[in-house]
Design a protein around this motif. Structure first.
Motif, mmCIF file in Angstrom:
data_model
loop_
_atom_site.group_PDB
_atom_site.id
_atom_site.type_symbol
_atom_site.label_atom_id
_atom_site.label_comp_id
_atom_site.label_asym_id
_atom_site.label_seq_id
_atom_site.Cartn_x
_atom_site.Cartn_y
_atom_site.Cartn_z
ATOM 1 N N ARG A 41 0.840 -1.184 0.000
ATOM 2 C CA ARG A 41 0.000 0.000 0.000
ATOM 3 C C ARG A 41 0.884 1.246 0.000
ATOM 4 O O ARG A 41 2.077 1.173 0.267
ATOM 5 C CB ARG A 41 -0.921 0.019 1.234
ATOM 6 C CG ARG A 41 -1.906 -1.129 1.269
ATOM 7 C CD ARG A 41 -2.953 -0.982 0.167
ATOM 8 N NE ARG A 41 -3.968 -2.015 0.224
ATOM 9 C CZ ARG A 41 -3.921 -3.150 -0.454
ATOM 10 N NH1 ARG A 41 -2.882 -3.400 -1.231
ATOM 11 N NH2 ARG A 41 -4.903 -4.033 -0.367
ATOM 12 N N ARG A 188 2.757 0.024 -6.383
ATOM 13 C CA ARG A 188 1.804 -0.429 -5.371
ATOM 14 C C ARG A 188 1.016 -1.628 -5.884
ATOM 15 O O ARG A 188 0.801 -2.608 -5.148
ATOM 16 C CB ARG A 188 0.881 0.716 -4.997
ATOM 17 C CG ARG A 188 -0.240 0.335 -4.050
ATOM 18 C CD ARG A 188 -1.071 1.539 -3.657
ATOM 19 N NE ARG A 188 -1.599 2.259 -4.820
ATOM 20 C CZ ARG A 188 -2.357 3.335 -4.733
ATOM 21 N NH1 ARG A 188 -2.659 3.846 -3.549
ATOM 22 N NH2 ARG A 188 -2.813 3.927 -5.818
ATOM 23 N N ASP A 208 -3.312 5.160 0.569
ATOM 24 C CA ASP A 208 -4.114 4.149 1.261
ATOM 25 C C ASP A 208 -4.072 4.347 2.774
ATOM 26 O O ASP A 208 -5.003 3.956 3.480
ATOM 27 C CB ASP A 208 -3.577 2.743 0.941
ATOM 28 C CG ASP A 208 -3.525 2.485 -0.552
ATOM 29 O OD1 ASP A 208 -4.595 2.404 -1.171
ATOM 30 O OD2 ASP A 208 -2.412 2.359 -1.085
#
Length: 243
Positions: A41, A188, A208
């Protein structure tokens, strides 16, 4: 306070800090910071100047020892830390391709010739950041946006599981920002853990996960929508910054 060797573990769990105090020349900057960086993330690290954001990256990268606490980094390979363009001298006699090739040293060593696979990785990173046509240019002769894209390409070339960036798109033109954002989104999606310091709240909201630092302490952590609230921003900046 005397600096000691940081207690570092590497395994398949997410990168994390546990009770970390760290700083420079006996002057602590981070104070008892405990934070986790979700695997695969993008985590945005925000806070006022002097809040400890760059120090946190240095600790995660392993270039700054901790005064106390523990650091956990994912996997056995070291993290990739992307330098800011202003830290690279204009007089450095290095081409863009050579700079990106240095990203492969983490796996090949600085004196071994690059393999076919290494050259493929370098070519891919140059292309993804839109600097393939600049490969034979001197790094110091590039514009700020071009140079920053080359440095991000160097970080990507390490193929690290943990990618650390200190304001990679700050002050760049829209085209450069788009290249960098697209590259980080792709990293990511491939499972890389991205940790990015930013002063851009719109950019932080696209992450995120978000950490908010103030005076070297972790004030808030969680999804950006839960963390970047009016109350938190008012507490940290003494008002609500414009988005």
């Amino acid at each position: 306070m005397r600096a000691i060797t940081d207690d570092v573990t590497t395994d398949d769990r997410p990168a994390a800090l546990r009770g970390v105090c760290a700083g420079y020349r006996r002057h602590p900057v981070l104070h008892d910071v405990t934070a986790e960086f979700p695997a695969g993330r993008r985590t945005a690290v925000v806070g006022p100047n002097g809040s400890g954001k760059s120090t946190l990256l240095g600790v995660l990268a392993g270039v700054l020892p901790v005064l106390s606490g523990t650091v956990r980094r994912p996997g056995s390979a070291g993290p990739a830390l992307v330098a800011q363009r202003t830290s690279v001298s204009d007089a450095l006699p290095l081409t863009v391709r050579a700079a990106v090739e240095m990203g492969r040293w983490a796996s090949t060593g600085p004196w071994r010739r690059l393999s076919k696979r290494d050259r493929e990785v370098v070519a891919d990173c140059l292309e993804r950041l839109g600097v393939a046509d600049l490969a034979d240019r001197s790094l110091g002769a590039l514009s700020g946006g071009q140079r920053q894209r080359a440095l991000v390409a160097q970080g990507l070339a390490q193929r690290a599981g943990l990618l650390l960036l200190d304001e990679p798109a700050a002050g760049l033109d829209v085209a450069a920002q788009r290249y960098i954002t697209a590259a980080l989104d792709q990293e990511r999606s491939c499972g890389t853990t991205v940790v990015q310091v930013t002063h851009d709240f719109a950019e932080a909201r696209e992450a995120d996960h978000c950490l908010v630092l103030r005076d070297g302490r972790l004030l808030a952590a969680g999804p950006p929508g839960d963390v970047l609230t009016r109350d938190v921003l008012s507490t940290v900046w003494g008002g609500v910054p414009a988005f």
